[in-house]
Design a protein around this motif. Structure first.
Motif, PDB file in Angstrom:
ATOM      1  N   SER A  46       0.819  -1.217   0.000  1.00 53.55           N
ATOM      2  CA  SER A  46       0.000   0.000   0.000  1.00 53.55           C
ATOM      3  C   SER A  46       0.854   1.269   0.000  1.00 53.55           C
ATOM      4  CB  SER A  46      -0.948   0.009   1.199  1.00 53.55           C
ATOM      5  OG  SER A  46      -0.220   0.168   2.406  1.00 53.55           O
ATOM      6  N   GLY A  95      -0.804  -3.172 -14.296  1.00 51.12           N
ATOM      7  CA  GLY A  95      -1.906  -2.534 -13.577  1.00 51.12           C
ATOM      8  C   GLY A  95      -2.788  -3.528 -12.849  1.00 51.12           C
ATOM      9  N   ARG A  96      -3.133  -4.633 -13.501  1.00 50.74           N
ATOM     10  CA  ARG A  96      -3.957  -5.659 -12.841  1.00 50.74           C
ATOM     11  C   ARG A  96      -3.250  -6.203 -11.593  1.00 50.74           C
ATOM     12  NH1 ARG A  96      -5.765  -6.416 -18.124  1.00 50.74           N
ATOM     13  NH2 ARG A  96      -4.066  -7.759 -18.795  1.00 50.74           N
ATOM     14  N   GLU A 151      -3.287  -3.591  -8.802  1.00 44.72           N
ATOM     15  CA  GLU A 151      -4.604  -3.572  -8.173  1.00 44.72           C
ATOM     16  C   GLU A 151      -4.773  -4.773  -7.239  1.00 44.72           C
ATOM     17  OE1 GLU A 151      -9.265  -2.959  -9.450  1.00 44.72           O
ATOM     18  OE2 GLU A 151      -7.862  -3.714 -10.958  1.00 44.72           O
ATOM     19  N   GLN A 152      -4.365  -5.933  -7.690  1.00 41.70           N
ATOM     20  CA  GLN A 152      -4.470  -7.156  -6.887  1.00 41.70           C
ATOM     21  C   GLN A 152      -3.716  -7.042  -5.562  1.00 41.70           C
ATOM     22  OE1 GLN A 152      -3.323 -10.739  -9.039  1.00 41.70           O
ATOM     23  NE2 GLN A 152      -2.604 -11.691  -7.161  1.00 41.70           N
ATOM     24  N   GLY A 174      -2.926  -4.134  -4.034  1.00 43.95           N
ATOM     25  CA  GLY A 174      -3.244  -2.909  -3.300  1.00 43.95           C
ATOM     26  C   GLY A 174      -2.238  -1.795  -3.505  1.00 43.95           C
ATOM     27  N   LYS A 191      -0.950   1.590  -5.396  1.00 37.59           N
ATOM     28  CA  LYS A 191      -1.513   2.743  -6.089  1.00 37.59           C
ATOM     29  C   LYS A 191      -1.041   2.714  -7.544  1.00 37.59           C
ATOM     30  CE  LYS A 191      -1.745   7.765  -5.951  1.00 37.59           C
ATOM     31  NZ  LYS A 191      -1.259   8.981  -5.288  1.00 37.59           N
ATOM     32  N   GLU A 192      -1.930   3.076  -8.445  1.00 33.35           N
ATOM     33  CA  GLU A 192      -1.646   3.011  -9.877  1.00 33.35           C
ATOM     34  C   GLU A 192      -1.886   4.379 -10.506  1.00 33.35           C
ATOM     35  OE1 GLU A 192      -3.454   0.383 -13.606  1.00 33.35           O
ATOM     36  OE2 GLU A 192      -4.182   0.030 -11.574  1.00 33.35           O
ATOM     37  N   ARG A 210      -6.525   0.288 -19.329  1.00 27.90           N
ATOM     38  CA  ARG A 210      -6.783   0.502 -17.898  1.00 27.90           C
ATOM     39  C   ARG A 210      -7.175   1.944 -17.652  1.00 27.90           C
ATOM     40  NH1 ARG A 210      -6.573  -3.281 -14.357  1.00 27.90           N
ATOM     41  NH2 ARG A 210      -6.116  -1.900 -12.642  1.00 27.90           N
ATOM     42  N   ASN A 222      -7.849   2.827 -14.264  1.00 27.07           N
ATOM     43  CA  ASN A 222      -7.489   3.092 -12.870  1.00 27.07           C
ATOM     44  C   ASN A 222      -6.370   4.128 -12.809  1.00 27.07           C
ATOM     45  OD1 ASN A 222      -9.132   0.874 -12.600  1.00 27.07           O
ATOM     46  ND2 ASN A 222      -7.835  -0.174 -11.125  1.00 27.07           N
TER      47      ASN A 222
END
Length: 182
Positions: A5, A22-23, A26-27, A29, A31-32, A44, A46
């Motif tokens: 995180s 990116g995936r 996200e998986q 946690g 930041k993207e 993406r 996000n």
């Protein structure tokens, strides 16, 4: 173990390697932030950050310099210029640079992705390329590519690469994130 995180992935959200980075972010946690520009449609959404014209210009460089550094010329100069400008923002924000692609005999990396690699070299950033034909990770050290097993250790890292991602490369990226965050 790294606290995911606290990390940020800088990418472009394009189909292929960037979408896979990116995936995984996200998986875990992470930041993207995906840099884009007007008229561009990344896979993406996000953390999308659309760069204004003045922001894109910060990454501007002569296409002659890009062509000379990479040993090839580019068609569709207007579009590739914006891509090159957005790649600058990824590399400028990421301390470690992770790339998926093909290392060419002249030590550059194939395609527009190669500009991110060249910027990583110029900025003297820790640089890692998953070479899809050789099915392994390589790092740029002492002006040459050396086989390594990388770990994401810097809180700000960039992920970019080919749109044509192999299954082996997807596995290598998943392994990279697992090694780094579990």
């Amino acid at each position: 173990m790294n606290d995911a995180s606290q990390f940020t992935l800088y990418s472009g959200g394009h189909r292929g390697a960037e979408a896979e980075f990116g995936r995984l972010a996200e998986q875990y946690g992470i930041k993207e932030i995906n840099f884009s520009f007007e008229g561009h449609k990344p896979e993406r959404q996000n953390g999308i950050r659309v760069l204004a014209a003045d922001e894109l210009k910060k990454g501007d460089v002569s296409m002659d310099i890009v062509s000379t550094r990479m040993g090839r010329s580019f068609s569709k100069v207007d579009k590739i210029r914006k891509v090159i400008q957005s790649i600058f923002h990824m590399v400028n924000n990421g301390y470690q640079i992770f790339v998926v692609g093909w290392i060419l005999p002249d030590n550059t990396v194939k395609g527009g992705t190669g500009w991110g690699v060249e910027l990583g070299k110029l900025f003297n950033r820790p640089l890692f390329v998953y070479e899809q034909d050789r099915k392994g990770w390589f790092s740029w050290v002492d002006n040459g590519w050396h086989k390594v097993t990388p770990v994401i250790t810097h809180k700000n890292f960039a992920g970019t690469g080919t749109r044509n991602l192999t299954e082996d490369a997807k596995t290598a990226l998943a392994d990279l994130f697992e090694r780094s965050f579990t």
